[in-house]
Design a protein around this motif. Structure first.
Motif, PDB file in Angstrom:
ATOM      1  N   TYR A 136       0.800  -1.231   0.000  1.00 57.64           N
ATOM      2  CA  TYR A 136       0.000   0.000   0.000  1.00 57.64           C
ATOM      3  C   TYR A 136       0.833   1.281   0.000  1.00 57.64           C
ATOM      4  O   TYR A 136       0.292   2.364  -0.222  1.00 57.64           O
ATOM      5  N   LYS A 172      -5.221  -9.475   9.868  1.00 58.88           N
ATOM      6  CA  LYS A 172      -3.810  -9.106   9.766  1.00 58.88           C
ATOM      7  C   LYS A 172      -3.502  -7.728  10.354  1.00 58.88           C
ATOM      8  O   LYS A 172      -2.414  -7.512  10.884  1.00 58.88           O
ATOM      9  N   TYR A 173      -4.446  -6.793  10.229  1.00 61.90           N
ATOM     10  CA  TYR A 173      -4.164  -5.391  10.599  1.00 61.90           C
ATOM     11  C   TYR A 173      -5.061  -4.902  11.742  1.00 61.90           C
ATOM     12  O   TYR A 173      -6.196  -5.364  11.890  1.00 61.90           O
ATOM     13  N   TYR A 223      -0.917  -1.577  -4.585  1.00 56.61           N
ATOM     14  CA  TYR A 223      -2.220  -1.091  -4.114  1.00 56.61           C
ATOM     15  C   TYR A 223      -2.081   0.290  -3.452  1.00 56.61           C
ATOM     16  O   TYR A 223      -2.836   0.638  -2.544  1.00 56.61           O
TER      17      TYR A 223
END
Ligand code: HEM
Length: 189
Positions: free
Chosen positions: A106, A160-161, A112
């Protein structure tokens, strides 16, 4: 397998490849999609090999966990990874995730990067990285399977986050999070 059989297998294989090549090159859209896929694959694997380098020098220490808070789109926009601390946030389905540890996806130059500091719901629903709006997106035109896909991405990223808070609609008030909620364990712990 004798030599004739082997030759006919090779011939069949090359005719399948030939058909595939003709199919792909028959339309500009197919060529454009192939180029987009190759660029994404290149960016993903480039990010990976950059990480494999001298990790002792390159790995950034994890940032402190962010205070739980809701944000407007304007506030979210600051966290696109270009600030001094490099933090990257991204919203999906109304929730804001701290995706800093996925910076190779990201962060600036990542495959992304368009999601950084933005609501990525529409892009994920449509599986198109450039479908990211700068203004508020109520997603009301998405059909049920696209919304299901948004919820699946939301659940996958939540594994995951860390969730920082909610993305506020224009005019919506932020919640007041208690210190307890603030102290929730980070996904890094
Ligand atoms: C067709 C081309 C694509 C390929 C080959 C591809 C490949 C991949 C791969 C290999 C990963 C996992 C990387 C890893 O864990 O090391 C990944 C993750 C991901 N992909 Fe793609 N992808 C493509 C297109 C897209 C598109 C169009 C979107 C969204 C619009 C997308 C969104 C994501 C997201 C959100 C992740 C999760 C990253 C994370 O763990 O935070 N991908 N992709």
């Amino acid at each position: 397998m004798d030599a004739d059989q082997a030759a006919s297998v090779v011939e069949e294989g090359s005719s399948i490849l030939g058909d595939l090549y003709t199919e792909i090159t028959s339309s500009t859209l197919n060529i454009a999609l192939l180029v987009a896929i190759l660029i994404l694959v290149y960016k993903i694997f480039k990010g990976r090999s950059d990480d494999d380098g001298d990790t002792a020098v390159k790995v950034d220490p994890p940032l402190p966990k962010m205070k739980k808070q809701d944000m407007t789109l304007e506030e979210l926009r600051k966290y696109d990874g270009t600030q001094a601390d490099g933090r990257v946030l991204c919203a999906i389905n109304g929730r804001i995730f701290d995706v800093t540890k996925g910076k190779r996806f990201y962060g600036p130059g990542g495959p992304y990067a368009s999601f950084a500091g933005h609501d990525a719901s529409r892009a994920l629903a449509m599986f198109q990285t450039d479908m990211v709006k700068d203004e508020w997106d109520d997603l009301s035109d998405l059909d049920s399977s696209q919304m299901e896909s948004v919820r699946e991405w939301d659940a996958q990223l939540a594994e995951k986050y860390d969730v920082i808070g909610r993305l506020l609609k224009p005019g919506e008030e932020p919640s007041n999070y208690s210190d307890d909620e603030d102290g929730e364990k980070s996904k890094d712990d």
